[in-house]
Design an enzyme around this catalytic site. Structure first.
Site, PDB file in Angstrom:
ATOM      1  N   CYS A   2      46.852  46.431  46.229  1.00  0.00           N
ATOM      2  CA  CYS A   2      46.305  47.167  47.371  1.00  0.00           C
ATOM      3  C   CYS A   2      45.005  47.863  46.960  1.00  0.00           C
ATOM      4  O   CYS A   2      44.884  48.382  45.859  1.00  0.00           O
ATOM      5  CB  CYS A   2      47.241  48.224  47.933  1.00  0.00           C
ATOM      6  SG  CYS A   2      48.775  47.587  48.540  1.00  0.00           S
ATOM      7  N   ARG A  27      42.205  42.931  44.922  1.00  0.00           N
ATOM      8  CA  ARG A  27      43.400  43.715  44.592  1.00  0.00           C
ATOM      9  C   ARG A  27      44.606  43.340  45.450  1.00  0.00           C
ATOM     10  O   ARG A  27      45.736  43.700  45.139  1.00  0.00           O
ATOM     11  CB  ARG A  27      43.120  45.209  44.781  1.00  0.00           C
ATOM     12  CG  ARG A  27      42.003  45.733  43.928  1.00  0.00           C
ATOM     13  CD  ARG A  27      41.823  47.196  44.188  1.00  0.00           C
ATOM     14  NE  ARG A  27      42.984  47.938  43.753  1.00  0.00           N
ATOM     15  CZ  ARG A  27      43.148  48.405  42.528  1.00  0.00           C
ATOM     16  NH1 ARG A  27      42.219  48.213  41.621  1.00  0.00           N
ATOM     17  NH2 ARG A  27      44.236  49.067  42.208  1.00  0.00           N
ATOM     18  N   TRP A  73      48.585  44.304  49.373  1.00  0.00           N
ATOM     19  CA  TRP A  73      49.441  43.384  48.621  1.00  0.00           C
ATOM     20  C   TRP A  73      50.858  43.886  48.898  1.00  0.00           C
ATOM     21  O   TRP A  73      51.252  44.963  48.421  1.00  0.00           O
ATOM     22  CB  TRP A  73      49.123  43.445  47.130  1.00  0.00           C
ATOM     23  CG  TRP A  73      49.868  42.435  46.313  1.00  0.00           C
ATOM     24  CD1 TRP A  73      49.495  41.152  46.052  1.00  0.00           C
ATOM     25  CD2 TRP A  73      51.118  42.625  45.643  1.00  0.00           C
ATOM     26  NE1 TRP A  73      50.428  40.542  45.262  1.00  0.00           N
ATOM     27  CE2 TRP A  73      51.444  41.416  45.003  1.00  0.00           C
ATOM     28  CE3 TRP A  73      52.015  43.700  45.527  1.00  0.00           C
ATOM     29  CZ2 TRP A  73      52.611  41.248  44.249  1.00  0.00           C
ATOM     30  CZ3 TRP A  73      53.182  43.535  44.781  1.00  0.00           C
ATOM     31  CH2 TRP A  73      53.458  42.309  44.153  1.00  0.00           C
ATOM     32  N   ASN A  99      48.299  52.989  48.269  1.00  0.00           N
ATOM     33  CA  ASN A  99      48.536  51.970  47.260  1.00  0.00           C
ATOM     34  C   ASN A  99      49.634  52.492  46.355  1.00  0.00           C
ATOM     35  O   ASN A  99      49.517  53.592  45.822  1.00  0.00           O
ATOM     36  CB  ASN A  99      47.232  51.739  46.469  1.00  0.00           C
ATOM     37  CG  ASN A  99      47.436  50.917  45.214  1.00  0.00           C
ATOM     38  OD1 ASN A  99      48.394  50.143  45.127  1.00  0.00           O
ATOM     39  ND2 ASN A  99      46.551  51.077  44.243  1.00  0.00           N
ATOM     40  N   GLY A 100      50.723  51.744  46.215  1.00  0.00           N
ATOM     41  CA  GLY A 100      51.813  52.198  45.343  1.00  0.00           C
ATOM     42  C   GLY A 100      53.157  51.991  46.031  1.00  0.00           C
ATOM     43  O   GLY A 100      53.255  51.281  47.026  1.00  0.00           O
ATOM     44  N   GLU A 485      48.238  30.148  27.574  1.00  0.00           N
ATOM     45  CA  GLU A 485      47.227  30.634  28.503  1.00  0.00           C
ATOM     46  C   GLU A 485      46.754  29.503  29.429  1.00  0.00           C
ATOM     47  O   GLU A 485      46.560  29.711  30.628  1.00  0.00           O
ATOM     48  CB  GLU A 485      46.064  31.245  27.702  1.00  0.00           C
ATOM     49  CG  GLU A 485      44.869  31.693  28.499  1.00  0.00           C
ATOM     50  CD  GLU A 485      45.145  32.763  29.547  1.00  0.00           C
ATOM     51  OE1 GLU A 485      46.264  33.298  29.604  1.00  0.00           O
ATOM     52  OE2 GLU A 485      44.242  33.029  30.363  1.00  0.00           O
ATOM     53  N   LYS A 489      47.062  29.642  33.480  1.00  0.00           N
ATOM     54  CA  LYS A 489      45.883  29.484  34.344  1.00  0.00           C
ATOM     55  C   LYS A 489      46.149  28.405  35.381  1.00  0.00           C
ATOM     56  O   LYS A 489      45.863  28.568  36.551  1.00  0.00           O
ATOM     57  CB  LYS A 489      44.702  29.099  33.456  1.00  0.00           C
ATOM     58  CG  LYS A 489      43.408  29.719  33.665  1.00  0.00           C
ATOM     59  CD  LYS A 489      43.155  31.143  33.293  1.00  0.00           C
ATOM     60  CE  LYS A 489      44.195  32.159  33.625  1.00  0.00           C
ATOM     61  NZ  LYS A 489      44.036  33.411  32.942  1.00  0.00           N
ATOM     62  N   GLU A 492      48.855  29.506  38.047  1.00  0.00           N
ATOM     63  CA  GLU A 492      48.548  30.592  38.987  1.00  0.00           C
ATOM     64  C   GLU A 492      47.519  30.212  40.035  1.00  0.00           C
ATOM     65  O   GLU A 492      47.559  30.724  41.145  1.00  0.00           O
ATOM     66  CB  GLU A 492      48.173  31.891  38.263  1.00  0.00           C
ATOM     67  CG  GLU A 492      46.886  31.873  37.510  1.00  0.00           C
ATOM     68  CD  GLU A 492      46.633  33.173  36.760  1.00  0.00           C
ATOM     69  OE1 GLU A 492      47.162  34.221  37.136  1.00  0.00           O
ATOM     70  OE2 GLU A 492      45.870  33.121  35.778  1.00  0.00           O
ATOM     71  N   HIS A 508      62.608  20.013  20.559  1.00  0.00           N
ATOM     72  CA  HIS A 508      63.837  20.805  20.713  1.00  0.00           C
ATOM     73  C   HIS A 508      64.184  21.001  22.185  1.00  0.00           C
ATOM     74  O   HIS A 508      64.945  21.903  22.534  1.00  0.00           O
ATOM     75  CB  HIS A 508      63.674  22.155  20.016  1.00  0.00           C
ATOM     76  CG  HIS A 508      63.429  22.015  18.546  1.00  0.00           C
ATOM     77  ND1 HIS A 508      64.406  21.638  17.663  1.00  0.00           N
ATOM     78  CD2 HIS A 508      62.293  22.132  17.818  1.00  0.00           C
ATOM     79  CE1 HIS A 508      63.899  21.563  16.441  1.00  0.00           C
ATOM     80  NE2 HIS A 508      62.603  21.850  16.517  1.00  0.00           N
ATOM     81  N   LYS A 607      44.885  41.269  41.401  1.00  0.00           N
ATOM     82  CA  LYS A 607      44.167  41.434  40.143  1.00  0.00           C
ATOM     83  C   LYS A 607      44.709  42.577  39.311  1.00  0.00           C
ATOM     84  O   LYS A 607      44.707  42.542  38.095  1.00  0.00           O
ATOM     85  CB  LYS A 607      42.683  41.668  40.470  1.00  0.00           C
ATOM     86  CG  LYS A 607      41.783  41.727  39.262  1.00  0.00           C
ATOM     87  CD  LYS A 607      41.602  40.354  38.666  1.00  0.00           C
ATOM     88  CE  LYS A 607      40.807  40.383  37.388  1.00  0.00           C
ATOM     89  NZ  LYS A 607      41.072  39.180  36.593  1.00  0.00           N
TER      90      LYS A 607
END
Ligand code: F6R
Length: 612
Positions: A2, A27, A73, A99-100, A485, A489, A492, A508, A607
């Protein structure tokens, strides 16, 4: 998560707020809204991007000098028009953006329901604004006092901005656990989750601390504590960031721009810190804790997502060069599992945003246990940077694309410099080896530049992947974290299920997945593990897996076994992650573009993860 903005001043508030929301959209971007005061409160909000909000308001807005805005968000309640912020109180006087997460919202809601309050949305925020209204009515206090008294009853995390129809000379804002920055213009004031919304309008900012509130009026700002209503002597900072650094600059996406910025961002990371000739690292943050570093028996590295991957590369390099034992842990696990933390431990906390809730909480825990916390952050003024005992900024510049790219390579570069510093301090690293590594680090930006020229080639290799449902990334040694990584990438931003594995672990378990439908991306530069990974490639080929490999120039063995090859320039084994990462970033980018995914704002992500 947010983004919130606020404006009070002489300008027309709407363009300031809508531009601010566009810059904060990284955000959270499932819905957005705006409230303006122009003699009455006008609220516009809708599901979708800020552009949709702008379309909704098209031409209808009356001039206003006061307003707040939000890009969401979702936490409580699905993304829709009703749950979008701002939220208005039952009497229609107060509006809020938040936000929160308000953790005790259920009990507050019941309290209000018992007093005949009604709710339209599923959000915790609507409960909070009605609770503020209730307190104001009961206590007969001004807006700032009502906000303060209400917040004292709140459990959870918040950054809020509130305005009132009855007190339009004020804008009240407060924070606990979610970021909030005030911008001070001439006769005008801004609020933002970070400074990007008003970066072109003022460079003077105050970072609100946890437990503080700002009472903004046309004549000035007063900062007070929420708990005891005491005045706070806030420090005014001067921002160095400029508008260009947060715009796309001709690239189709922020992610691509940020990938291409890496030669420069790495130069900025090492500038004034790496001295090859006298085998020295100069970092004020390290010098500040040199006595603790000398005595350190162990280093704990904490972070989340990409930052955690950088931490893994750091583990390999720090242990290699300094022989100090390193453990790397997800901050979210560390904070809840009763870990052993000793007062002679050094905790390195890594975070691009500097606001990740789990990392922040883990830092507080480590500090409470007496450990020294060294923060590696990209965002200057962020909560983690301020909470750490000492630290180093990565200086990668603003990273707007949700998928982290240049922050990762900058974090790895800082960790490499820390390894060099520690190795020299405890004599496990000779001067000549230091010089060899330092010389090579300085060449990395040019080598990345040459790799970026392979962009077209990577774009065509992406076609081998863009119809897949799954992909496997394998690497060994320093490049095992790069495989992780690379997989993160890809998943996402392209929504292809991808897993990263140490190549030898394949037999394995994951080898069972390999057939001609499973592309395998193998990170196999020349170096200590090369021969071993060639055998791993053979194992994949024997099962008809399509192999895309990232290897060093001229490695004919890997080339012969691969369906596609991306070659990297020669470098030292421990520095290969800074090069091998680049084609994997480009690969994910092109696969996502070819699949028509929203590269910069992938679904469900944000983000800055300010909730746990
Ligand atoms: C991945 C990504 C996330 C972040 C993670 C930690 O591309 O961006 O996995 O790395 O949320 O964020 P910071 O580094 O801001 O603490």
């Amino acid at each position: 998560m947010c983004g919130i903005v606020g404006y009070m001043g002489k300008k027309d508030a709407f363009p300031v707020l809508i531009n601010g929301l566009k810059r904060l959209e990284y955000r959270g971007y499932d819905s957005s809204g705006i409230a303006l005061y122009n003699g009455d409160l006008e609220i516009y909000k809708c599901k979708g991007k800020v552009q949709e909000l702008e379309n909704l308001t098209g031409g209808k807005i009356k001039s206003a000098k006061l307003g707040i805005g939000h890009t969401r968000w979702a936490t409580h309640g699905e993304p829709n028009d009703v749950n979008a912020h701002p939220h208005i109180s039952n009497n229609g006087d107060l509006v809020i953006v938040h936000n929160g997460i308000i953790e005790n919202c259920d009990s507050l809601k019941q309290f209000l329901l018992d007093r005949n309050y009604t709710f339209k949305s599923d959000t915790d925020t609507e409960i909070l604004i009605n609770f503020i209204e209730y307190v104001q009515k009961e206590e007969k206090v001004t807006l700032d006092q009502a906000v303060r008294l209400a917040l004292r009853e709140v459990v959870g995390a918040y950054a809020i901005a509130v305005i009132s129809k009855k007190e339009p000379d004020f804008m009240v804002s407060a924070r606990l656990g979610s970021p909030l920055v005030l911008g001070l213009g001439s006769g005008e004031f801004f609020i933002g989750s970070d400074a990007t919304p008003f970066i072109d309008l003022t460079k003077k900012v105050i970072y609100l601390e946890d437990g503080e509130m700002a009472i903004i009026s046309t004549t000035g700002v007063s900062i007070r504590t929420i708990e005891s209503d005491q005045p706070v002597d806030a420090v005014i900072h001067r921002l160095k960031m400029d508008l260009d650094s947060i715009e796309k600059g001709g690239y189709d996406h922020f992610m691509l721009k940020e990938i291409f910025e890496q030669p420069t961002s790495i130069l900025n990371t090492i500038r004034g810190r790496l001295f090859e000739n006298n085998a020295q690292i100069r970092m004020a943050g390290l010098d500040a804790i040199s006595d603790k570093l000398e005595k350190a028996n162990r280093i704990l590295i904490i972070g989340c997502g990409t930052s955690w991957h950088a931490g893994l590369v750091g583990e390999y390099i720090i242990e290699d060069l300094s022989r100090i034992p390193v453990e790397v842990e997800y901050a979210s696990e560390f904070r809840y599992r009763n870990p052993i933390i000793k007062s002679d431990d050094i905790v390195i906390a890594i975070s691009q945003s500097g606001e990740t809730a789990d990392t922040l909480a883990a830092i507080k825990m480590a500090k409470a246990a007496g450990a020294c916390v060294f923060g590696i952050c990209n965002v200057v003024g962020s909560s983690i940077a301020r909470e750490s005992s000492a630290g180093a900024f990565t200086h990668a510049g603003p990273e707007i694309g949700v998928a982290s790219t240049k922050a990762f390579t900058a974090q790895v570069t800082v960790l490499t410099m820390i390894a060099l510093y520690l190795g020299r301090s405890n004599d496990n690293l000779s001067k000549s080896r230091f010089k060899e590594i330092a010389k090579e680090i300085k060449l990395i930006p040019k080598k990345i530049e040459s790799m970026l020229e392979l962009d077209d080639k990577v774009q065509s290799i992406a076609k081998l992947l863009n119809k897949s449902n799954n992909a496997l990334f394998l690497g060994r040694g320093f490049n095992f974290p790069v495989a992780l990584e690379g997989a993160l990438k890809l998943k996402e931003i392209s929504y292809i299920h991808a897993e990263g594995y140490p190549a030898a672990e394949m037999k394995h378990g994951p080898i069972a997945l390999i057939d001609d439908n499973m592309p395998v991306i193998i990170v196999a530069p020349r170096g200590g593990m090369y021969e071993k990974i060639v055998s791993n490639i053979q194992e994949v080929k024997a099962r008809k897996g399509a192999v895309i490999s990232v290897t060093s120039y001229g490695e004919s063995e890997v080339k012969a076994l691969s369906d596609a090859v991306i070659e990297i320039p020669e470098t030292l084994d421990c520095l290969t992650p800074l090069l091998t990462t680049i084609p994997l970033q480009l690969l994910s980018y092109h696969v996502a573009v070819q699949r028509e995914c929203n590269v910069d704002q992938p679904r469900n992500l944000a983000k800055s993860v300010t909730v746990e």
